[in-house]
Enzyme design. Structure first.
Site, PDB file in Angstrom:
ATOM      1  N   SER A   1       0.837  -1.194   0.021  1.00 13.34           N
ATOM      2  CA  SER A   1      -0.030   0.043   0.243  1.00 13.34           C
ATOM      3  C   SER A   1       0.906   1.327   0.017  1.00 13.34           C
ATOM      4  CB  SER A   1      -1.063   0.122   1.112  1.00 13.34           C
ATOM      5  OG  SER A   1      -2.027   0.899   0.989  1.00 13.34           O
TER       6      SER A   1
ATOM      7  N   ASP B   1      -5.422  -4.117  -2.553  1.00 11.56           N
ATOM      8  CA  ASP B   1      -4.319  -4.018  -1.367  1.00 11.56           C
ATOM      9  C   ASP B   1      -4.262  -5.319  -0.412  1.00 11.56           C
ATOM     10  OD1 ASP B   1      -3.285  -2.956   1.380  1.00 11.56           O
ATOM     11  OD2 ASP B   1      -3.653  -1.066   0.482  1.00 11.56           O
TER      12      ASP B   1
END
Length: 354
Positions: free
Chosen positions: A51, A209
């Site tokens: 991320s 993610d």
């Protein structure tokens, strides 16, 4: 565990690995920590990111050493919401300040990161076409193109690994510059936390993610036994430690922290068991020091802290990263005769052991 930490410039490349967890706006902590590392001549030979950790890692690996901190600062200068002087009064006024900035980011987006998409949230209404996300994070591609030299990133000066999850199978997917060419789309996929941002299709797989499954991607570093002694600094943005919540917002923040931080704790416990066995099989093998530094959110931060791009919050997180690395470096030195091949040191806020 007590004792000095073996962090000194002689351990650079490839004996120093840096693992950067996810956390959106909390990632300014990573930037401050890297600034403190670079000031001390500590340059990682391998960066693993998820991320915002992948974004930070890409900026570091994709720039010349003398430009890395400046590019990180530029990224966060562009990201922050310029709203005038920071509040000088802590407590409730600062909470309101933070909350208003998080609300503004959700209402209008951040120009260099994400914007609203159609139909987005409106898809919850009857007769409106379906959608899978609230925001379009396409602007991140332009930001990466401006701030990252992907030729340098893929050139091998720093090994760089990006962590994602296959949305269809739930399997973790790793893109590693030692095996393949890293593209901006790989970074974008790693930041695609649902339902905020849409998943990204790459090579026939739909990726998102890794935050919900493994927000601190230590696994790549420890997938195989290192060839020589290794120091790994893992920077986590959510903490398992906090006072009991006394408000609904604090309950939501606590739930969020537990979701994103629990996988890291399980990984550390598994590594401890694994290296206890390795100790029995090969006691003279390479030694590992794993420093687990955790950002400890202040009492003024809210459940929406991951979308709080206020100048004061970004400044405070940056300084927290610097401060925590300084606290680690204050204990610099090489340990004496080792008792175990794996030494784990967990630090929570300002170098406080935990």
């Amino acid at each position: 565990m007590s004792g000095p930490l073996p962090l000194d410039p002689s351990l650079n490349d490839p004996a120093f690995a840096l693992v950067l967890g996810g956390g959106n706006a909390l990632g300014a902590y990573h930037a401050g920590a890297f600034e403190a590392l670079s000031e001390r001549g500590l340059l990682p030979g391998w960066i693993v990111g998820a991320s915002v950790g992948a974004v930070t890692g890409a900026i570091i690996a994709g720039n010349a050493p003398e430009d890395r901190v400046a590019r990180l600062r530029r990224f966060w200068d562009e990201t922050r919401q310029h709203t005038g002087p920071d509040p000088a009064i802590p407590g409730r006024p600062r909470q309101v300040y933070n909350g208003l900035h998080a609300l503004a980011a959700l209402a209008w987006g951040r120009p260099n990161l994400f914007r609203h998409r159609w139909p987005g949230l409106w898809s919850a209404l009857p007769f409106v076409p379906n959608d899978v996300a609230l925001f379009d994070h396409g602007p991140m591609l332009d930001t990466l193109a401006r701030l990252v030299d992907f030729e340098r990133l893929n050139g091998g000066e720093i090994r760089f690994t990006v962590a994602c999850v296959d949305l269809a199978t739930g399997e973790e997917v790793l893109f590693d510059s030692a095996r393949e060419r890293i593209r901006p789309e790989h970074i974008l996929a790693s930041t695609a936390i649902m339902p905020a941002f849409p998943p990204v299709a790459i090579d026939g797989r739909v990726l998102c993610d890794a935050g919900y499954t493994n927000n601190l991607p230590l696994d790549p570093v420890f997938a195989g036994e290192p060839e020589r002694d290794l120091v790994c600094l893992a920077l986590e943005l959510f903490s398992l430690r906090a006072p009991p919540p006394a408000s609904l917002d604090a309950v939501l923040e606590r739930a969020n922290d537990l979701i994103f931080a629990s996988a890291g704790r399980r990984t550390l416990a598994a590594l401890d068991r694994e290296y206890a066995l390795r100790q029995q099989l090969r006691p003279d093998g390479p030694a590992i020091t794993l420093v687990h530094s955790v950002y400890q959110a202040g009492a003024d931060e809210l459940a929406a802290k991951s979308f709080d791009y206020s100048p004061a919050s970004i400044r405070d997180r940056w300084e927290a990263g610097r401060r925590d690395v300084a606290a680690i470096s204050a204990r610099v030195g090489r340990p004496g005769p080792r008792e175990r091949r794996l030494r784990v040191v967990s630090l929570h806020g300002s170098g406080e052991p935990g």
